[in-house]
Scaffold this active site. Structure first.
Site, mmCIF file in Angstrom:
data_model
loop_
_atom_site.group_PDB
_atom_site.id
_atom_site.type_symbol
_atom_site.label_atom_id
_atom_site.label_comp_id
_atom_site.label_asym_id
_atom_site.label_seq_id
_atom_site.Cartn_x
_atom_site.Cartn_y
_atom_site.Cartn_z
ATOM 1 N N GLY A 288 0.830 -1.190 0.000
ATOM 2 C CA GLY A 288 0.000 0.000 0.000
ATOM 3 C C GLY A 288 0.867 1.243 0.000
ATOM 4 N N CYS A 289 0.269 2.365 -0.380
ATOM 5 C CA CYS A 289 1.062 3.596 -0.486
ATOM 6 C C CYS A 289 1.517 4.080 0.892
ATOM 7 C CB CYS A 289 0.263 4.667 -1.222
ATOM 8 S SG CYS A 289 -1.401 4.946 -0.591
ATOM 9 N N TYR A 290 0.597 4.095 1.869
ATOM 10 C CA TYR A 290 1.015 4.503 3.218
ATOM 11 C C TYR A 290 2.073 3.559 3.789
ATOM 12 C CZ TYR A 290 -2.878 7.887 3.706
ATOM 13 O OH TYR A 290 -3.744 8.951 3.574
ATOM 14 N N THR B 120 4.311 1.868 2.310
ATOM 15 C CA THR B 120 5.613 2.152 1.693
ATOM 16 C C THR B 120 6.266 3.356 2.361
ATOM 17 O OG1 THR B 120 4.928 1.236 -0.433
ATOM 18 C CG2 THR B 120 6.740 2.827 -0.472
ATOM 19 N N ALA B 121 5.506 4.446 2.471
ATOM 20 C CA ALA B 121 6.075 5.672 3.043
ATOM 21 C C ALA B 121 6.501 5.457 4.492
ATOM 22 C CB ALA B 121 5.057 6.812 2.942
#
Lengths: 346, 346, 346, 346
Positions: free
Chosen positions: B145-147, B149-150
């Protein structure tokens, strides 16, 4: 009774917002409007949105010009309020939107601002316990910083009701007007649009000791804060996301209900703090232009933390609106007089 | 060698970004481009920014259309990848940008997604310890997921080097493209411009168990997270502000140096993670369009916490770029091939 | 062949964009990167999005530093290119992104820029009739202004095919990066977000004589323009809305078809101009980061006017991309080499 | 006297803005607040910015609910006002913010709206010559469209004083709230932020016949318009850039002075139209939230055209504020009552 007011620093964003609010305040007449480098210019050139005051001329910011008003609002860089205020008599209410007189702890002041502490004035957050008594009839008032207003309103009921441990983690997003109107490269529209970035990370932001001061006052014990401000691509608004570990007494299934009850009780009678119905979350867009603080709270049982969120307009409830609210209290006017609660949205 | 790829879900934001990146990838030839309700339309109508592919026609998303490519990228709503992948043979690398195969813990899946768990695929964050070995030669990959990853990139060195306690507090701001292209009232431009708001507060966001999974994997012990996502007025970007209590061993004066050393070591050889020089902070605006993650870290000694911040483009490093990076690893291409590291700014 | 290039003015927006494009240009090697007041700083501090070049050091902008490259790109304030170019030999291709050498008419230069005219270089809009012949092998090229690029591409087929009368009305909206990186109060994010305003109204903008020059060149007669630029709340992009009275020969029912045919013919073979399918309109968001110009045209029979609209990225097709395109033509490389046609959207 | 008002269509943007203005109008008491699909919901859910009215319940939009108020504001999709208004008696002032009754020319209505014409009501732009006489005591008022308000105020003095020829070219940028709250893909935040695009090009926008009607009324002859609306990345505001060829009598050196004199005379006594001082240009940001129209004008002698620019808040002066202004006139209240002239900026 009509209160004759002056605004010093009228060329900045806080000054402009003071004028916008005072111009529609039914108990107020606007007297002197002052600035430094813009003195002599028409207000309409400098604040083109203030159509009703466009033909006013900015006078120089000086005690001579400000003296004789019932109330003087100072919207000046920190360090400039103290010498000016000293030259204004007790018959004038001085409401300082700057930082000079917010902190009680002189050493914290010096550590964060690098200069000698000028003193402490009654702290202008009427929602704090006992604050209205201090402010009523006060002649000097220090308006809180914008972040401390947002954060304190988010967390106050949690500390007042001893729901959480005394260390809080706060991440807050602010619109760019919070950085003022001084021209800096990183505040260019090209840089800020479409971008978010943190600053003052690791405890360096000057509002940190003020946060500690407010939350400790409410908690009755020393509260430490980890505070990270971020710059958001919008002109106005602060969204404060605050959390702290729930005390063991609030680990049960009824925690959410007890938390909600504490928040409801805390804000039941506050004209400008709106605890949202369960399931609705604050948004900065819905408080723009208003003196309203939206607050919501959630229990995260997996993480064992309480998450408290508030949204304010940094220039209204966070600065100019808070200042006018304090003037109302100090002078015995209805606290809500002249202050919008409806935001300008979308 | 030219890899023949297909993109399923090409009418959405993730699908469009996959096409943008794949179109300039020197080792790739784009085959089928598919969609559901937009099938039959010209791509140029649906993704007007993809000038080079404007005359392609969107085919229906089906195993028959996707079969026979060397690699298939799925950019579909969760729940749709599993049945489709089952009908694609082992000779095809399937890279799923959805959530279906990310979680190891089936009960966490069911709790957060409300449906039976479809299984677990190799997790496509090459920067995780051991991940590249798993991904090399893999036939199925679950893109994070994008979150996650960050957040994982922000905190990974802190947990790998045991700098902090196993509970983290995360507040992340995402651009609106993270919410996808489905039309919902709160995603209207009029609503989001000039406004910030949180959602999924209190542990409800579906990326929460994935965060826990990643950080626990790195830490070698169970890490709990308090995660609050917020919607920011920008199309792209995630700024993740993460903190955790420093372990006692890192309370001394040398903590900052030791922390920095740990982060420098962790990311010295990573092509897409850029630990910024001391004093420079991540900004989402500077990674837009690129596969770069900017990371920075600070010790807050007063609060006893480590604050780790990362910025990524949610559609690139957070989705499509991460997916291409995984394909490169899986197929033995240079990991960086076809992936921009320079952002499009301002 | 690898072209060794230098970029002067690398701390500004145009310079940064030149570096972004050149860094991924397969035929180019980046040599000196220069600036004035930022000389000596790391590029990563000044242009944090250029991760791949972050460790480069900015050198001072001087002929000594720039000399010896195959191509030098100048992205300097007007007036600075001429003296510098004079000190660079003929063996170096000089591509000037500034205004110094764009105008043929010396008196127009002096009227709009208030200084003596430095001369005229081959004009770097390859899409103009005859331009590629002039540019092939040229040693000096003047890159068009961003507005003239957008407007000329919108109107060129209309004047080339004598569809309209020789006076055009142009209203163009530009993102803030068009105003450069110099710090001015009206370019603060707080001022520009959520606001549109015109400037240079009534013929005062310096791109006006360049518009006249280009359109007159195409039309073969003097074309007058009414040009109003506006500042839009976005970092990048120009939307040019242009109209002119249809000639009597185009007043009939078949006007729309004949107009479309003229535009289709004009742009059939252009790699970077995309006449959109009927019914689809240009948007700046879909060309961000790309060298593509989107163009569309409509006949307004009630008003008797042709309306031509174009969208470009002011920093790419409008400046840096146009400059690289010219270098490609001048040096005999494929015109499209290293230039993205797909935009970064959303 | 207190006017009891109802607002139909209170879940939309125009309806929300009507409520915001009416809630602070000192002569008004808000009665029924109605909606279609949102009927039964709390207003605070649907319009979270209206804190002061949050606990109101939305009633269904029907004549039964609306009847009995002194004034009813209709903020409904076109076609819905006519049947509803017919069922409200003459004792109720009906102010329609929709298009149903704006046009005099039934054939123009049918051509642009595709349905039979419902009739014509007094046109609610008090600044038009003779309009106040028509509006005073009127029982039915058609509030102008947002673009026609902006454009008419920009060009009116030019046509009233016969400065220009009877064909005007208009390019106007509107914030996204002008497109209403209906959920459409191209209005998603991800699509509109950072992008500008035109629509209804070539004479297709439904406000075109209204523009023609207004300008022709002022000019005393048929005025044709070329009108191109564009969608701008901001929630509110219209910037209208309008031009027309100067008549030969205004080609001399004194043209600018005579033009200025005409504009000054036209707007000297208007409470809500502010002709800016020479050299200052309208910006939408400075009228947000206010009923002010900023106007400025320039002579372009090279092009032989007059360029007139106005900025309004499309939801205030362009819709809800204009409607309240009309109510004030109709009911004999001071025209400016309850209407802010200061904008909310930055």
């Amino acid at each position: 009774m009509t209160v004759r007011v002056a605004v010093a620093g009228a060329s900045g964003y806080a000054g402009g917002e003071l004028l916008r609010l005072l111009a529609s305040h039914p108990g107020v007449e606007i007297g002197a409007v002052t600035a430094h480098s813009s003195a002599g210019r028409r207000l309409g050139e400098v604040q083109p949105h203030l159509a009703a005051l466009a033909d006013r001329t900015l006078e120089p910011t000086s005690a001579d010009v400000l003296r004789g008003h019932d109330a003087v609002f100072l919207a000046l860089p920190h360090g400039e309020s103290a010498p000016l205020a000293r030259r204004l008599g007790d018959e004038t209410l001085v409401v300082d939107c700057g930082a000079d007189f917010r902190l009680v702890d002189a050493s914290a002041w010096t550590r964060f601002y690098g200069s000698p502490h000028a003193g402490t004035w009654p702290y202008g957050l009427p929602e704090l316990p006992g604050a209205r008594d201090e402010l009523r009839g006060a002649g000097r008032i220090a308006v809180p910083g914008c972040y401390p207003t947002a954060v304190t309103l988010a967390l106050m009921p949690a500390y007042a009701a001893r729901l959480v441990e005394p260390d809080a983690v706060i991440v807050a997003a602010s619109g760019t007007s919070g950085a003022g109107r001084a021209v800096k490269p990183h505040l260019l529209g090209s840089e800020v649009m479409g971008s978010m970035s943190p600053y003052g990370v690791g405890g360096g932001h000057r509002h940190t000791p003020e946060l500690t001061q407010n939350l400790s006052r409410v908690a009755g014990e020393r509260v430490t804060v980890s505070f990270t401000p971020t710059l958001a691509p919008m002109p106005r608004g602060i969204l404060a996301t605050c959390s702290a570990r729930l005390r063991p007494a609030f680990s049960g299934e009824d925690a959410a209900d007890r938390v909600r009850a504490a928040f409801e009780e805390a804000y039941a009678d506050e004209p400008f703090v709106r605890l949202l119905p369960a399931g609705q979350w604050p948004s900065t867009g819905s408080v723009v232009g208003s003196n309203t603080a939206q607050v919501q709270v959630a229990v995260d049982r997996d993480a064992g933390r309480l998450v408290c969120v508030s949204a304010i307009d940094n220039l209204v409830k966070g600065t100019a609106g808070g200042a006018v609210q304090c003037m109302n209290v100090a002078l015995g006017l209805p606290e809500w007089l002249g202050l919008p609660t409806n935001g300008v949205a979308p």
